[in-house]
Each structure stands twice: as C-alpha cells, then as structure tokens.
Design an enzyme around this catalytic site. Structure first.
Site, PDB file in Angstrom:
ATOM      1  N   SER A 179       7.912   6.993  -5.987  1.00 47.08           N
ATOM      2  CA  SER A 179       8.912   7.531  -6.903  1.00 47.08           C
ATOM      3  C   SER A 179       9.748   8.649  -6.282  1.00 47.08           C
ATOM      4  CB  SER A 179       8.237   8.023  -8.186  1.00 47.08           C
ATOM      5  OG  SER A 179       7.743   6.924  -8.933  1.00 47.08           O
ATOM      6  N   THR A 224       2.514   7.645 -14.744  1.00 46.91           N
ATOM      7  CA  THR A 224       1.786   6.433 -14.401  1.00 46.91           C
ATOM      8  C   THR A 224       0.344   6.583 -14.880  1.00 46.91           C
ATOM      9  OG1 THR A 224       1.282   4.893 -12.603  1.00 46.91           O
ATOM     10  CG2 THR A 224       1.262   7.249 -12.050  1.00 46.91           C
ATOM     11  N   LYS A 228       0.059   7.265 -19.836  1.00 49.73           N
ATOM     12  CA  LYS A 228       1.205   6.720 -20.567  1.00 49.73           C
ATOM     13  C   LYS A 228       1.033   6.775 -22.084  1.00 49.73           C
ATOM     14  CE  LYS A 228       3.036   3.831 -16.887  1.00 49.73           C
ATOM     15  NZ  LYS A 228       3.552   2.507 -16.498  1.00 49.73           N
ATOM     16  N   ASP A 264       9.415   0.615 -18.421  1.00 46.21           N
ATOM     17  CA  ASP A 264       8.632  -0.406 -17.720  1.00 46.21           C
ATOM     18  C   ASP A 264       9.104  -1.811 -18.073  1.00 46.21           C
ATOM     19  OD1 ASP A 264       6.953   1.184 -16.169  1.00 46.21           O
ATOM     20  OD2 ASP A 264       5.482   1.406 -17.767  1.00 46.21           O
ATOM     21  N   ARG A 313     -10.445  -7.264 -19.845  1.00 45.19           N
ATOM     22  CA  ARG A 313     -11.914  -7.209 -19.861  1.00 45.19           C
ATOM     23  C   ARG A 313     -12.456  -6.894 -21.242  1.00 45.19           C
ATOM     24  NH1 ARG A 313     -13.264  -3.008 -15.279  1.00 45.19           N
ATOM     25  NH2 ARG A 313     -11.527  -1.991 -16.365  1.00 45.19           N
ATOM     26  N   LYS A 317      -9.997  -3.805 -27.301  1.00 46.76           N
ATOM     27  CA  LYS A 317      -9.129  -2.664 -27.043  1.00 46.76           C
ATOM     28  C   LYS A 317      -7.654  -3.060 -27.060  1.00 46.76           C
ATOM     29  CE  LYS A 317     -12.429  -0.013 -24.240  1.00 46.76           C
ATOM     30  NZ  LYS A 317     -12.665   0.628 -22.923  1.00 46.76           N
ATOM     31  N   ILE A 385       2.516  -5.965 -10.482  1.00 46.33           N
ATOM     32  CA  ILE A 385       3.217  -4.684 -10.595  1.00 46.33           C
ATOM     33  C   ILE A 385       2.695  -3.659  -9.593  1.00 46.33           C
ATOM     34  CG2 ILE A 385       3.636  -5.141 -13.040  1.00 46.33           C
ATOM     35  CD1 ILE A 385       1.774  -2.741 -13.658  1.00 46.33           C
ATOM     36  N   TYR A 387       2.481  -2.118  -6.007  1.00 47.73           N
ATOM     37  CA  TYR A 387       3.411  -2.164  -4.881  1.00 47.73           C
ATOM     38  C   TYR A 387       2.840  -1.550  -3.607  1.00 47.73           C
ATOM     39  CZ  TYR A 387       4.349   2.607  -6.505  1.00 47.73           C
ATOM     40  OH  TYR A 387       4.221   3.911  -6.906  1.00 47.73           O
TER      41      TYR A 387
END
Length: 443
Positions: A179, A224, A228, A264, A313, A317, A385, A387
């Site tokens: 960033s 990040t 969030k 995002d 998983r 949630k 996503i 990188y």
C-alpha cells in the site's frame, strides 16, 4: 514540514485566511494570540497595560514554541511574532512561513481597536509596518498579497503549497503490504506531498493506534486483516455500502471525526474486468468469510451474480453473509470449506475467489487439497486476493492445470485507487492510474 505559519501585520487576514485554509487542506488551526489568552486567562490588552510589552513577548514566545511542536496545523501568529528571531527559527523548523502582505491603507478598514500598540493611535501602523516589513521579507518563504479576496488567496496558496497528506495502513501481519508504494505513486502523479506509513497493529492495539491517529494528525488510513469489522464501533459515520458489508477498509479523518468506506468490492470487480470477465449472471465460489469476503460477497450480489457460494471453516460465523444481498439474499449460499463440498460447487462455478489469507507470506497456513480445481468447467477463472507471494500455491496449481488466474495485486491496486479518491477528494482516470502504479511497483 507539517505546519503552515502565517505572518503579517495586524488586520492582514491571518486568522480569517488561516481558518479557511485549514478547512480546505484538512489541517488543524490555531491562533497564537487566542491560545495565549486561553492559556493565561488574560486579555492581551490587559497584559500590555499591566505588565508591558516585554512581558507579553515572553509569553508569546512560549506559546509559539508550543505551536511549533504541533503537527498538520495552520498557525496564525501575532503581528509582532517576527520581532524575535527565536520565534521564527522555532516555527520554521516544522513549518513553511507565509507572509500575508496587505497594503497599509487597507489595514485601516479592519477593526484595530483591540490591537494594543495602535488602539490609541491608528496612524502608528505606518511606523510598525516600516519596522516589521524587512523582517516579514526576511523570514517569509512565500509571500501572498492580500487584496481582500479570501477565495483568491486560498487558491493561490493551494497552487503554491505542497498538499500534505499523512496516511497509513494497519494490519496484522503488515510486513507484506504494498500500500505505501501504491499510494506514494498516485500522490506523485497528482502532485501531492504524501507520507504513508505501514503500522503493525494487533487486535488489542487498535485503540492505541487510534490515539496515534489524532496525536500525529493522520488524515486517513487503510485497513487489512484483522480490523475491517473491529474498526466500526470507533467510526463517526459509515457509508451505506460499507455498513451493508459489515466491513471497512478505508477511513478518512476530518476534524477529528472518522468516516468509514469499503473499496474491496470495487477492487475485485476491477481485477475481474482486467481478466475479461464479470460476475453478472455467473456462479461464484467465495472462499472465506472475513472482512474482505463480506465486501466481495455484497458487491457480487449487487452486480447480479446468479449464485455466490460462501465456503468457510465455520459456516455459522458466515450466516450474516446470506443477507448482504438485500432482496437477492437467495443468491447467497453458505457451506463448509471441505474438499468434497468445494469440488461439488466447482462443477458449476464460473469464478473462484480466494478471500482467505491461506498462502499469504507470514501466515504459515496454506491449502492442503486442490482437487476442487480439477472439477472446474472449462473457461472458469480463479482470483486469489493474496498478492504476496506473487504466485501462491493455489495459483501455481491453477497454472499446472492451465486455468486462467490472477493474484491479488490488481484488486489491491483498484481498491487503493478508490480509497485514494476518498482520501484526496480527487477523481482520477482509473485505468491510467492503474498503469502508473504497476510501473512504480515493477520499478
């Protein structure tokens, strides 16, 4: 340099211009004379009358020294601040000195009754100007003629002064982040002076970081993993899309208030577009249920995906994700992320998006089974996503199977471009800016 210091004669407009400039440039503002009166509990005229000018100048020097330690602040000084060299040296260490030069004849149109040195004899202003004018010239880095038009002065200053931005990104881990590179490249293209820092912030350390935001004058920050959703209770406002996602990745700070956004979703749509595809009418597998997954799910639903299978998983949630599509909630399915279930959904999937941190540098966890890739139909694409590394194990397995794929860099760049527009208030050509950022990263 973080501050802007306004000098000039009494009545030259330092306070009026300073307040407007601070508002436009999203900086703090302090009037040194007002601060002196607030700190001492006395009027300047009373200090002059009872203690004399030397005593006032001592108090003024103390206040100016405190102002010089401030960050991201427009400082309006008293007309005689230039009489002591120590004042100007102190202020210049952390600020750019701007002289508002107003014609002496125009000063008479202002209220001078509260100026101790000229209240009894306004004509003395000529003597004061003759004494101080060489000092204003000596210390000023920038000189602006004040002819009475505040918008003109502000525009001139905005064209001359570097537009300072202090931004940050927070996360845990954070060492992998690109960033800073991305935002510095965009700022350079826009002609902005940017300081962008990466801050390692644990779950427990979020309140401490927010104290730093206000103390250091940070004007915005990217977010990040794992903050969030955790940031939301601290926000003053949150835009409708971010609220519907339950996740924020961009915070803009204005006058001490924090405003949350989420870019995002725009990032993933931009990344898929560069691959020549979109989500409308498509079946999407979304791996993960964290903050990024929430926003991607919402955006895919808004853009007309036929089905979004959220696999994770702990499906319990992720139940709220079934409602992110508002009236289209029937398009969102939540299920377990087991090899068998992943393969089942893969048979009809058009797009697979990995929104988990699996495979990310510094995480130490990765996928252990890739048989679901074998079940994908021809033409399906995979977007990770993550990188860093540039090629995760997931993408390496896609390459073996000749499945079209991309890593998280395009999404990162696009979401950063949208965040940059929030930070700066600018509207940029996104494809041009994307190419500029990619060139900077490659360099």
């Amino acid at each position: 340099m973080n501050n802007i210091v306004l000098i000039g004669m009494p009545g030259s407009g330092k306070t009026t211009v300073g307040r407007s400039l601070a508002r436009v440039m999203r900086m703090h503002f302090v009037d040194a004379d007002e601060k002196l009166e607030a700190d001492t509990g006395r009027k300047i005229s009373g200090i002059f009358a009872s203690d004399g000018e030397d005593a006032f100048r001592d108090l003024e020097s103390k206040v100016l020294a405190e102002c010089a330690q401030m960050q991201n602040t427009v400082i309006s000084t008293g007309g005689g601040a230039v009489l002591r060299e120590e004042n100007m040296k102190c202020l210049a260490q952390n600020g750019r000195i701007v002289w508002l030069n107003r014609a002496v004849s125009d000063l008479f149109s202002t209220n001078l009754t509260n100026r101790p040195l000229i209240a009894q004899d306004k004509n003395r202003i000529y003597q004061l100007f003759e004494q101080r004018e060489p000092l204003y010239r000596k210390y000023a880095e920038i000189t602006i003629r004040n002819r009475g038009s505040i918008p003109f002065i502000i525009t001139r200053l905005l064209n001359i002064l570097p537009k300072h931005l202090h931004l940050a990104v927070i996360g845990d881990p954070i060492a992998h982040t690109r960033s800073p590179q991305i935002h510095v490249a965009m700022a350079a293209e826009s002609g902005l002076d940017l300081y962008y820092e990466a801050c390692h912030v644990t779950r427990e350390g979020l309140p401490e970081f927010l104290n730093k935001v206000h103390h250091d004058g940070i004007q915005g920050f990217n977010i990040t993993i794992p903050h969030k959703s955790a940031i939301i209770p601290y926000l003053t406002t949150i835009d409708e899309y971010a609220a519907s996602c339950g996740a924020v990745n961009t915070v803009v700070v204005k006058n001490g208030a924090m405003h949350g956004y989420n870019t995002d979703g725009d990032g993933i749509i931009g990344a898929l577009s560069r691959m020549g595809t979109d989500v409308k009418g498509k079946k999407v597998i979304l791996l993960g249920a964290g903050g990024a997954a929430l926003s991607i799910c919402r955006k895919c639903s808004m853009m007309g995906a036929e089905q979004i299978a959220v696999l994770c998983r702990s499906p319990y949630k992720a139940q709220p994700m079934q409602y992110v599509g508002a009236k289209r909630d029937e398009a969102v399915i939540v299920d377990e992320m087991t090899p068998q279930i992943m393969a089942e959904y893969a048979r009809s999937a058009d797009i697979v998006i990995n929104a988990t941190p699996l495979g990310m540098s510094g995480i130490g966890k990765d996928f252990t089974d890739f048989t679901f890739l074998d079940a994908l139909k021809p033409g399906a694409v995979v977007c990770d996503i993550v990188y860093k590394p540039a090629q995760t194990t997931l993408l390496a397995e896609c390459q073996k199977r000749e499945i079209r794929h991309c890593n998280g860099l395009p999404m990162l760049v696009y979401q950063a471009i949208y965040a940059y527009e929030h930070f700066t208030g600018l509207t940029v050509d996104k494809e041009t800016m994307y190419d500029i950022v990619l060139q900077a990263i490659e360099a």
